[in-house]
Scaffold this motif. Structure first.
Motif, PDB file in Angstrom:
ATOM      1  N   UNK A  50       0.849  -1.188   0.000  1.00  0.00           N
ATOM      2  CA  UNK A  50       0.000   0.000   0.000  1.00  0.00           C
ATOM      3  C   UNK A  50       0.869   1.216   0.000  1.00  0.00           C
ATOM      4  N   UNK A  51       0.406   2.282  -0.653  1.00  0.00           N
ATOM      5  CA  UNK A  51       1.138   3.536  -0.657  1.00  0.00           C
ATOM      6  C   UNK A  51       0.177   4.684  -0.392  1.00  0.00           C
ATOM      7  N   UNK A  52       0.603   5.608   0.453  1.00  0.00           N
ATOM      8  CA  UNK A  52      -0.156   6.833   0.692  1.00  0.00           C
ATOM      9  C   UNK A  52       0.344   7.888  -0.276  1.00  0.00           C
ATOM     10  N   UNK A  53      -0.551   8.474  -1.036  1.00  0.00           N
ATOM     11  CA  UNK A  53      -0.142   9.367  -2.108  1.00  0.00           C
ATOM     12  C   UNK A  53       0.589  10.604  -1.590  1.00  0.00           C
ATOM     13  N   UNK A  54       0.110  11.195  -0.506  1.00  0.00           N
ATOM     14  CA  UNK A  54       0.700  12.443  -0.041  1.00  0.00           C
ATOM     15  C   UNK A  54       2.101  12.280   0.525  1.00  0.00           C
ATOM     16  N   UNK A  55       2.260  11.327   1.446  1.00  0.00           N
ATOM     17  CA  UNK A  55       3.534  11.148   2.131  1.00  0.00           C
ATOM     18  C   UNK A  55       4.455  10.170   1.414  1.00  0.00           C
ATOM     19  N   UNK A 102      -9.808  10.268   2.455  1.00  0.00           N
ATOM     20  CA  UNK A 102      -9.523   9.567   3.708  1.00  0.00           C
ATOM     21  C   UNK A 102     -10.820   9.103   4.360  1.00  0.00           C
ATOM     22  N   UNK A 103     -10.735   8.043   5.135  1.00  0.00           N
ATOM     23  CA  UNK A 103      -9.533   7.298   5.522  1.00  0.00           C
ATOM     24  C   UNK A 103      -9.112   6.287   4.466  1.00  0.00           C
ATOM     25  N   UNK A 104      -7.882   5.853   4.570  1.00  0.00           N
ATOM     26  CA  UNK A 104      -7.386   4.798   3.721  1.00  0.00           C
ATOM     27  C   UNK A 104      -7.822   3.462   4.319  1.00  0.00           C
ATOM     28  N   UNK A 105      -8.574   2.727   3.549  1.00  0.00           N
ATOM     29  CA  UNK A 105      -9.110   1.462   4.065  1.00  0.00           C
ATOM     30  C   UNK A 105      -8.433   0.256   3.418  1.00  0.00           C
ATOM     31  N   UNK A 106      -7.356   0.500   2.692  1.00  0.00           N
ATOM     32  CA  UNK A 106      -6.679  -0.600   1.992  1.00  0.00           C
ATOM     33  C   UNK A 106      -6.211  -1.665   2.975  1.00  0.00           C
ATOM     34  N   UNK A 107      -5.563  -1.271   4.032  1.00  0.00           N
ATOM     35  CA  UNK A 107      -5.038  -2.261   4.981  1.00  0.00           C
ATOM     36  C   UNK A 107      -6.157  -2.954   5.751  1.00  0.00           C
ATOM     37  N   UNK A 108      -7.344  -2.381   5.724  1.00  0.00           N
ATOM     38  CA  UNK A 108      -8.495  -3.047   6.341  1.00  0.00           C
ATOM     39  C   UNK A 108      -9.123  -4.047   5.379  1.00  0.00           C
ATOM     40  N   UNK A 109      -8.676  -4.038   4.123  1.00  0.00           N
ATOM     41  CA  UNK A 109      -9.254  -4.929   3.131  1.00  0.00           C
ATOM     42  C   UNK A 109     -10.561  -4.454   2.553  1.00  0.00           C
ATOM     43  N   UNK A 110     -10.890  -3.193   2.811  1.00  0.00           N
ATOM     44  CA  UNK A 110     -12.174  -2.670   2.327  1.00  0.00           C
ATOM     45  C   UNK A 110     -12.007  -1.340   1.600  1.00  0.00           C
ATOM     46  N   UNK A 111     -11.135  -1.286   0.610  1.00  0.00           N
ATOM     47  CA  UNK A 111     -10.980  -0.037  -0.141  1.00  0.00           C
ATOM     48  C   UNK A 111     -12.243   0.293  -0.919  1.00  0.00           C
TER      49      UNK A 111
END
Length: 124
Positions: A50-55, A102-111
């Protein structure tokens, strides 16, 4: 309507490399975060990176650390996954995913959004 379109999958021998791409279109905003998942037959999808676009902050599953690299071209709203030192165990369907707010839900498996998937097959 947002669409995520993956490309770059295919067949490769163990030890080889592939580069997956995911082009996002139809979004009002640039992506907030994007990620790659994979799914083995009969198993649930698991997050690969996963990558956060801003940071530019990245996350990798332990199974791919040091071998896979996630990156993003924000101007093109395109996500990449460089996969090196591929193993037969990496054989799976790979999916792109994104959240545009936001929020980023990728790591939750629910993007919020998913691509259609691209097959990666690694032969021994």
């Amino acid at each position: 309507q947002v669409q995520l379109v993956e490309s770059g999958g295919g067949s490769v021998q163990a030890g080889g490399s592939l580069r997956l791409s995911c082009a996002a279109s139809g979004a009002t905003y640039r992506s907030y975060c994007m990620g790659w998942f994979r799914q083995f037959p009969g198993k649930e999808r698991e997050v690969v990176a996963r990558i956060l676009a801003g940071s530019g902050n990245t996350y990798y599953a332990d199974s791919v650390k040091g071998r896979f690299t996630i990156s993003q071209d924000s101007a093109k709203n395109t996500l990449y996954l460089q996969m090196n030192s591929l193993k037969p165990d990496d054989t799976a369907m790979y999916y792109c995913a994104a959240d545009f707010r936001p929020p980023c839900r990728v790591l939750l498996g629910t993007p919020g959004y998913w691509g259609q998937g691209t097959q990666v097959t690694v032969s021994s």
